[in-house]
Design an enzyme around this catalytic site. Structure first.
Site, PDB file in Angstrom:
ATOM      1  N   LYS A  52       0.829  -1.209   0.000  1.00  0.00           N
ATOM      2  CA  LYS A  52       0.000   0.000   0.000  1.00  0.00           C
ATOM      3  C   LYS A  52       0.864   1.260   0.000  1.00  0.00           C
ATOM      4  O   LYS A  52       0.617   2.202  -0.763  1.00  0.00           O
ATOM      5  CB  LYS A  52      -0.932   0.001   1.209  1.00  0.00           C
ATOM      6  CG  LYS A  52      -1.990  -1.071   1.170  1.00  0.00           C
ATOM      7  CD  LYS A  52      -2.778  -1.109   2.474  1.00  0.00           C
ATOM      8  CE  LYS A  52      -3.780  -2.230   2.515  1.00  0.00           C
ATOM      9  NZ  LYS A  52      -4.541  -2.247   3.783  1.00  0.00           N
ATOM     10  N   ALA A  57      -0.695   0.975   6.114  1.00  0.00           N
ATOM     11  CA  ALA A  57      -0.985   0.098   7.258  1.00  0.00           C
ATOM     12  C   ALA A  57      -1.988  -0.977   6.858  1.00  0.00           C
ATOM     13  O   ALA A  57      -2.794  -0.787   5.944  1.00  0.00           O
ATOM     14  CB  ALA A  57      -1.535   0.917   8.425  1.00  0.00           C
ATOM     15  N   ASP A  58      -1.916  -2.081   7.589  1.00  0.00           N
ATOM     16  CA  ASP A  58      -2.879  -3.155   7.409  1.00  0.00           C
ATOM     17  C   ASP A  58      -3.045  -3.865   8.749  1.00  0.00           C
ATOM     18  O   ASP A  58      -2.081  -3.977   9.513  1.00  0.00           O
ATOM     19  CB  ASP A  58      -2.417  -4.150   6.343  1.00  0.00           C
ATOM     20  CG  ASP A  58      -3.559  -5.044   5.898  1.00  0.00           C
ATOM     21  OD1 ASP A  58      -4.403  -4.578   5.109  1.00  0.00           O
ATOM     22  OD2 ASP A  58      -3.633  -6.186   6.369  1.00  0.00           O
ATOM     23  N   THR A  59      -4.254  -4.314   9.022  1.00  0.00           N
ATOM     24  CA  THR A  59      -4.547  -4.997  10.284  1.00  0.00           C
ATOM     25  C   THR A  59      -5.178  -6.345   9.987  1.00  0.00           C
ATOM     26  O   THR A  59      -6.066  -6.440   9.139  1.00  0.00           O
ATOM     27  CB  THR A  59      -5.509  -4.144  11.147  1.00  0.00           C
ATOM     28  OG1 THR A  59      -4.898  -2.874  11.399  1.00  0.00           O
ATOM     29  CG2 THR A  59      -5.807  -4.829  12.470  1.00  0.00           C
ATOM     30  N   GLY A  69       0.423  -4.038  10.725  1.00  0.00           N
ATOM     31  CA  GLY A  69       1.685  -3.771  10.058  1.00  0.00           C
ATOM     32  C   GLY A  69       1.677  -2.353   9.532  1.00  0.00           C
ATOM     33  O   GLY A  69       0.638  -1.849   9.097  1.00  0.00           O
TER      34      GLY A  69
END
Length: 188
Positions: free
Chosen positions: A52, A68-70, A105
């Protein structure tokens, strides 16, 4: 002047960053999220955050770009966003009375350099009845969230205990992010 870009369309991430009083712009990534099932959850979440951030950094070559990623994991199984209400029910039932991990992340890209990290938080749910789960699903809240719940909303009623960074569970580990941005030279 320093320019910060949040590579996310998440209203939760935008709100968290806004609350810090940092000036930033939002620019969503257009990547298709493809997860390699052979990667560890830590690698998955950092890879998605990096994809991203790098995608948006191409449009903003002189900015600090944050991606970001969750994800939610239970017994090493990734629980992404539910496909439908039945999938949300299945996920919530699996989390009932159990402890699971939420990993966020983050990747910061600046001047062609990228730095990725993740924060893991353990969340324990109260035992949930079918009525609890169905009522929550009817609210619509779980249908666009990893693990089928949002800790900052009605999903908070399910949480018995949290060990780690609350803001990471919401979607952006703020204190770690600020420290990492400062290491890149960003003045917060």
């Amino acid at each position: 002047m320093q320019h910060l870009v949040l590579a996310s369309s998440s209203p939760r991430r935008k709100e968290l960053l806004t609350n810090l009083g940092i000036s930033f712009e939002v620019s969503s990534s257009s990547i298709e999220e493809i997860v390699d099932p052979t990667l560890s959850p830590e690698k998955v979440v950092m890879t998605l955050a990096e994809q991203k951030a790098l995608d948006v950094a191409r449009r903003y070559p002189h900015a600090y770009v944050v991606g970001a990623d969750t994800i939610v994991t239970k017994d090493s199984i990734l629980l992404g966003k539910p496909r439908d209400e039945q999938d949300a029910f299945r996920m919530l039932q699996s989390l009932s009375g159990q402890t699971h991990s939420v990993l966020t992340g983050v990747t910061i890209v600046y001047n062609g350099k990228a730095n990725s990290f993740y924060v893991e938080t353990e969340v324990t749910f109260w035992p949930l009845s079918e009525v609890d789960i169905y009522s929550y699903i009817q609210s619509g809240e779980p249908l666009d969230k990893a693990g089928s719940y949002g800790i900052q909303g009605l999903g908070s009623l399910f949480v018995r205990e949290i060990k780690g960074d609350y803001f990471s569970v919401v979607g952006l580990p703020l204190s770690r992010l600020v420290r990492e941005l400062k290491q890149f030279g960003f003045q917060c």
